[in-house]
Design a protein around this motif. Structure first.
Motif, short mmCIF file in Angstrom:
data_model
loop_
_atom_site.label_atom_id
_atom_site.label_comp_id
_atom_site.label_asym_id
_atom_site.label_seq_id
_atom_site.Cartn_x
_atom_site.Cartn_y
_atom_site.Cartn_z
N GLY A 138 -8.97 4.21 -2.11
CA GLY A 138 -8.11 3.29 -1.38
C GLY A 138 -8.88 2.11 -0.82
O GLY A 138 -8.48 0.95 -0.98
N ASN A 139 -10.00 2.39 -0.15
CA ASN A 139 -10.84 1.33 0.41
C ASN A 139 -12.20 1.94 0.74
O ASN A 139 -12.35 2.62 1.76
CB ASN A 139 -10.20 0.72 1.67
CG ASN A 139 -10.89 -0.55 2.11
OD1 ASN A 139 -12.11 -0.64 2.12
ND2 ASN A 139 -10.10 -1.55 2.49
N VAL A 181 -12.44 10.77 -11.27
CA VAL A 181 -13.24 9.55 -11.35
C VAL A 181 -12.37 8.31 -11.12
O VAL A 181 -12.73 7.41 -10.36
CB VAL A 181 -13.94 9.46 -12.72
CG1 VAL A 181 -14.69 8.14 -12.86
CG2 VAL A 181 -14.92 10.61 -12.90
N ILE A 182 -11.21 8.26 -11.76
CA ILE A 182 -10.36 7.07 -11.66
C ILE A 182 -9.77 6.94 -10.26
O ILE A 182 -9.59 5.83 -9.76
CB ILE A 182 -9.27 7.11 -12.74
CG1 ILE A 182 -9.90 6.99 -14.13
CG2 ILE A 182 -8.26 5.99 -12.53
CD1 ILE A 182 -8.91 7.01 -15.28
N ILE A 183 -9.46 8.05 -9.59
CA ILE A 183 -8.95 7.97 -8.22
C ILE A 183 -9.95 7.28 -7.30
O ILE A 183 -9.58 6.55 -6.39
CB ILE A 183 -8.58 9.37 -7.69
CG1 ILE A 183 -7.30 9.88 -8.38
CG2 ILE A 183 -8.35 9.34 -6.18
CD1 ILE A 183 -6.93 11.29 -7.99
N THR A 184 -11.26 7.49 -7.54
CA THR A 184 -12.27 6.82 -6.73
C THR A 184 -12.49 5.37 -7.15
O THR A 184 -13.32 4.67 -6.55
CB THR A 184 -13.62 7.56 -6.82
OG1 THR A 184 -14.08 7.56 -8.18
CG2 THR A 184 -13.49 8.99 -6.32
N GLY A 185 -11.78 4.92 -8.17
CA GLY A 185 -11.93 3.55 -8.64
C GLY A 185 -13.00 3.38 -9.70
O GLY A 185 -13.36 2.26 -10.05
N THR A 211 -6.97 1.15 -10.41
CA THR A 211 -7.75 0.56 -9.34
C THR A 211 -8.16 1.57 -8.28
O THR A 211 -8.93 1.24 -7.37
CB THR A 211 -6.95 -0.57 -8.66
OG1 THR A 211 -5.66 -0.06 -8.26
CG2 THR A 211 -6.75 -1.73 -9.61
N GLY A 212 -7.69 2.81 -8.41
CA GLY A 212 -8.11 3.87 -7.52
C GLY A 212 -7.17 4.09 -6.35
O GLY A 212 -6.30 3.26 -6.05
#
Length: 343
Positions: free
Chosen positions: A220-221, A82-86, A285-286
Motif C-alpha cells: 500500500g505504501n 510478491v505482487i502484493i508487495t509491489g 501496483t501492490g
C-alpha cells in the motif's frame, strides 16, 4: 448517595456509526470486486461450455482441471505474495526447470527420494533468497533482480543436463499416479491436495497474521510502513523466499506430473503465473490481492485451454483470450484504484 447521570447519546452518534460500518463494507466490497468478477467469468464459462458442447460440467472435467494445473496454483500463490508487495518475480519458470532437472539427476545417481524432494524445494528457496538479497541489500529493482535470477536458474539447469531425464522413482510418481476417489466421479491426487493446502496456508498467513498485514502495508505504501516501524526489509526478503519455495514445490509437482526433468521446462511459465494472479484480481501496483482470486485465475486460465481444445481451433487462441482478459482486468484495477483515491 450520589446519582450518576448518563448523558443521552447525541443525535448524530448512531448516524456516524452506521456510516462507518457502511463505509467499511463498501471498501471491502470494492477490494473483493475483481475476485467476484473472476468468479463470475468462471461460472459464465462453465455455463457457456454446457450450452455449446453439452455434458461439459462434469466431475471428471473439474477434477482434471485441478490435476493439470496444480503446479500453476502453487506458482500463483508465491507470485501473489510478491505482487502484493509491489514487486515481481520473473524467475519462477526457470526455477521449476532447475528444481525438476536437479531432482531427476539426483535420483539417477542413486539419491533417495526423501532427500531429493527437500533438495528440490530448497533449491527454489535459495534462489528466492538471492533475489531478496539483491533487492534489499543492493537496492536492485525486483524486475532486474528476478531477471538475473531467471538466467541464473536456467543456466544451472543447462549445467545439470541438456537432456530430458525420465523419473521412475515410485515415491515421486506417487504424487501424480494416486487417485483419491471422492465418489460421484470426483477424484483428486496428492498434487491437488498439496496445491489446495498451499492456498489455505497462504490465505491464513495473509489475512490472520502480523506478517500478512505487513505484506499488504508494504504494497500500500512502503514509506508509511517504515514510519510505522514495520520490519519492511525482513518481510520483503521473506516474501521472495516464499515465492522461490513455491517455485521449488511447483517444480516437484511438475516433475511428478510429467514423469521427467528437462532444462527447457517452464519457458514462459512465469508469465502464466503473473497472468493468473492479475486475472484473479491482485493489483500490479501492490497493496491489494487475494490468493483465492489467484486460484480462480488459474481455473479460468485452465478452462480457457480446455475450451479451445473443445472448439478445435489452434492453441494460440488461448494466448489471445488470456491477453484480452488481462487488458480487461487491468482496466478494472485502474477503476478500483481511482475509486479508492477518490474515497
Amino acid at each position: 448517595m450520589t446519582t450518576s447521570i448518563t448523558a443521552p447519546p447525541t443525535e448524530g452518534t448512531p448516524r456516524i456509526t452506521t456510516y462507518s460500518r457502511r463505509h467499511r463494507w463498501q471498501v471491502r466490497l470494492v477490494a473483493w470486486l475483481p475476485v467476484l468478477a473472476t468468479a463470475g467469468i468462471l461460472v459464465a464459462m462453465f455455463v457457456a461450455g454446457e450450452i455449446l458442447f453439452g455434458n461439459f460440467i462434469t466431475p471428471r472435467l473439474i477434477s482434471s482441471l485441478l490435476l493439470d494445473n496444480a503446479y500453476l496454483i502453487v506458482l500463483a500463490v508465491g507470485m501473489t505474495f510478491v505482487i502484493i508487495t509491489g514487486g515481481i518475480d520473473l524467475s519462477v519458470g526457470a526455477v521449476v526447470a532447475f528444481s525438476g532437472i536437479l531432482g531427476a539427476q539426483l535420483l539417477h545417481t542413486g539419491w533417495p527420494a526423501y532427500v531429493v524432494i527437500p533438495v528440490m524445494v530448497l533449491s527454489g528457496s535459495v534462489i528466492g533468497l538471492v533475489i531478496g538479497i539483491m533487492v534489499q541489500v543492493f537496492d536492485i529493482q525486483p524486475f532486474i533482480a528476478s531477471l538475473a535470477a531467471m538466467f541464473l536458474a536456467r543456466g544451472l539447469a543447462y549445467v545439470v543436463s541438456l537432456q530430458s531425464l525420465p523419473i521412475t522413482d515410485p515415491t515421486v510418481l506417487w504424487l501424480q499416479s494416486t487417485r483419491i476417489k471422492l465418489g460421484g466421479g470426483w477424484y483428486i491426487t496428492p498434487t491437488v491436495v498439496l496445491a489446495l493446502l498451499t492456498v489455505a496456508v497462504a490465505f491464513w498467513v495473509l489475512h490472520y497474521t502480523r506478517f500478512g498485514r505487513t505484506v499488504y502495508a508494504i504494497g500500500g505504501n512502503e514509506q508509511s510502513a517504515r514510519l510505522m516501524g514495520l520490519p519492511v526489509r525482513r518481510v520483503r526478503l521473506a516474501v521472495n523466499v516464499i515465492s522461490g519455495t513455491c517455485a521449488g514445490v511447483a517444480g516437484w509437482i511438475f516433475a511428478s506430473y510429467t514423469g521427467s526433468g528437462y532444462s527447457l521446462t517452464g519457458l514462459g511459465m512465469e508469465l502464466d503465473a503473473i497472468a493468473a494472479v492479475v486475472i484473479g484480481g491482485t493489483v500490479l501496483t501492490g497493496g491489494s490481492g487475494y490468493v483465492i482470486g489467484s486460484l480462480l485465475g488459474v481455473m479460468v486460465y485452465g478452462l480457457i485451454e480446455i475450451s479451445i481444445t473443445y472448439i478445435g481451433v489452434d492453441s494460440w487462441w488461448t494466448k489471445i483470450v488470456i491477453g484480452s482478459l488481462l487488458l480487461l482486468f487491468v482496466v478494472l484495477q485502474r477503476f478500483i484504484v481511482s475509486r479508492r483515491r477518490s474515497r
